[in-house]
Design a protein around this motif. Structure first.
Motif, short mmCIF file in Angstrom:
data_model
loop_
_atom_site.label_atom_id
_atom_site.label_comp_id
_atom_site.label_asym_id
_atom_site.label_seq_id
_atom_site.Cartn_x
_atom_site.Cartn_y
_atom_site.Cartn_z
N UNK A 51 38.11 55.64 24.22
CA UNK A 51 38.75 55.70 22.91
C UNK A 51 38.28 56.89 22.12
N UNK A 52 38.59 56.90 20.84
CA UNK A 52 38.20 58.00 19.98
C UNK A 52 36.91 57.63 19.24
N UNK A 53 35.92 58.50 19.30
CA UNK A 53 34.67 58.23 18.59
C UNK A 53 33.94 59.53 18.30
N UNK A 54 32.99 59.40 17.38
CA UNK A 54 32.17 60.55 16.99
C UNK A 54 30.98 60.65 17.92
N UNK A 55 30.74 61.87 18.45
CA UNK A 55 29.65 62.12 19.38
C UNK A 55 28.74 63.19 18.78
N UNK A 56 27.44 62.95 18.72
CA UNK A 56 26.53 63.96 18.16
C UNK A 56 26.72 65.32 18.82
N UNK A 57 26.69 66.38 18.01
CA UNK A 57 26.80 67.79 18.41
C UNK A 57 28.21 68.19 18.81
N UNK A 80 31.23 66.11 17.49
CA UNK A 80 32.18 65.62 16.49
C UNK A 80 33.10 64.58 17.08
N UNK A 81 34.35 64.52 16.57
CA UNK A 81 35.32 63.55 17.07
C UNK A 81 35.76 63.90 18.49
N UNK A 135 40.82 68.67 15.34
CA UNK A 135 40.40 68.63 13.93
C UNK A 135 39.03 67.97 13.87
N UNK A 136 38.05 68.73 13.44
CA UNK A 136 36.70 68.20 13.35
C UNK A 136 36.46 67.60 11.97
N UNK A 137 35.80 66.46 11.95
CA UNK A 137 35.35 65.90 10.68
C UNK A 137 33.89 66.28 10.49
#
Length: 420
Positions: A261-267, A269-270, A287-289
């Motif tokens: 799925x979609x998730x935030x990963x350290x270093x 981003x999305x 698109x980075x958050x």
């Protein structure tokens, strides 16, 4: 000095330490640190305390789940041929100090039984005092304990040398390999021998890891070649096997609640995460958050087991801390306004000029805590909640540390820029 003369001297050193008197000689630093922990923890110096033995089923369950199981051939090859002649035994314990395997000379095994040094026993330092298994686990380094260096007197006729074994994939402590025997069998080279075999075992794990990355690369490389944008394939521990559109990277800390799925990963981003045989495909979103980290817990409550856990909207992930990184995060967590490199240098070394060392160490920390730590001055990001977990006993805070700021904190004193 022969073994018996050394044992007599050490008994005098231990007796003086227990009485609070000046010892005839200073105990070795790692032994002195362990004795302080024993005195603070209430371990009785003359009472042979033992915890509940694991049942045969519990022992087998731990053996089956331990990565040390696959290293037994390396440990046996490196240690067993010399054990009979040296009148020693080999013991392999897990990260909790539980003895899972034990082999060696039969007469020494019988003597070990009388000490409770048998399969299923708990040789955590807090249970049985200073010893080659439990103390090596706390100190996170090889330790030799000879005669009266054992805190509990019933172990004074024994000598042991233990070396930790770590998983090279994530630095996790897997356990300890230890060689032990009666007092007369002590040899000064034993610790170096055991340490070398432990490093060979870690090398075996590293080779197996590289082989698994190569298998993942074989699957992922053709797939990445067809993908637009930035993507990489990582193994379950975050080690990259193949990359496209990105510079080569070190290990990526993966959130604990990680899956498709979609998730935030350290270093990164999305990311869009997809499973691969033996790992994961991470496609970096266009698109980075900003950083999704909202909270960090710096846990210094257990000696030698320091960690930083980052929480965000996509879950949490933890990073084990080295002694130096634990000191740095303690200083930053204790100073919300932040500190310059010179201030950190003064608080760490008592010397404000060692800024090159400080900047280099913080650069390593920020690779794992990108978006959580900022600089100029060094501090935690304003929108990140910081929790610092200290030991219950202030004197147990980072016991290895000689940093002036840490010493003040142990004594309950305030220094410049330090909040209560």
């Amino acid at each position: 000095m022969d073994a018996r003369a050394a044992a007599r001297l050490l008994k005098g050193v231990r007796a003086a330490a227990l009485a609070g008197d000046r010892p005839p000689a200073a105990p070795r630093p790692e032994i002195a640190e362990s004795w302080r922990r024993m005195l603070a923890g209430g371990v009785h110096p003359d009472r042979d305390a033992r915890s509940r033995m694991l049942s045969a089923a519990e022992t087998e369950e731990r053996r089956h789940g331990s990565p040390l199981r696959e290293l037994l051939p390396v440990l046996r090859e490196g240690l067993l041929p010399a054990l009979d002649e040296a009148l020693h035994i080999m013991v392999v314990a897990d990260a909790d100090g539980r003895l899972l395997w034990r082999e060696g000379h039969s007469s020494i095994l019988r003597k070990a039984d009388r000490l409770g040094f048998s399969v299923g026993a708990d040789w955590d330092e807090a249970v049985v005092g200073t010893n080659g298994v439990g103390t090596a686990l706390v100190a996170r380094r090889p330790v030799q304990v000879f005669s009266a260096e054992h805190f509990v007197s019933s172990h004074h006729d024994w000598t042991c040398a233990g070396a930790p074994v770590r998983d090279p994939r994530d630095g996790r402590l897997l356990g300890v390999v230890d060689v032990s025997g009666p007092l007369a069998t002590m040899h000064p080279a034993t610790l170096a021998w055991v340490t070398s075999v432990a490093r060979l075992a870690e090398r075996e794990l590293r080779i197996r890891h590289l082989e698994s990355l190569e298998r993942l690369r074989t699957v992922a490389a053709p797939l990445l070649a067809r993908l637009p944008g930035r993507a990489l394939a990582v193994d379950p521990d975050g080690w990259p096997a193949a990359v496209t559109g990105l510079a080569p990277t070190d290990r990526i800390p993966l959130p604990k609640t990680f899956g498709p799925g979609r998730m935030w990963v350290p270093r990164l981003g999305d990311c869009v995460v997809e499973p691969l045989p033996g790992g994961w495909l991470l496609r970096v979103a266009q698109e980075r958050t900003g950083t999704a980290a909202t909270r960090i817990v710096v846990d210094l409550s257990r000696a030698g087991c320091w960690s930083a856990t980052v929480y965000g909207s996509s879950g949490s992930w933890s990073q084990e801390l080295s002694p130096r990184h634990a000191e740095l995060l303690f200083l930053l967590a204790d100073s919300p306004r932040g500190r310059s490199a010179a201030e950190l240098s003064a608080e760490l070394f008592g010397d404000p000029t060692r800024t090159v060392t400080v900047r280099a160490e913080l650069s390593r920390v920020r690779r794992h805590l990108a978006g959580v730590l900022t600089h100029r001055p060094y501090r935690f990001a304003e929108d990140v909640e910081v929790e610092l977990v200290r030991p219950e006993d202030p004197a147990a805070l980072l016991p290895h540390s000689t940093a002036p700021a840490v010493i003040r904190a142990r004594l309950g004193r305030r220094g410049p820029g330090v909040i209560p």
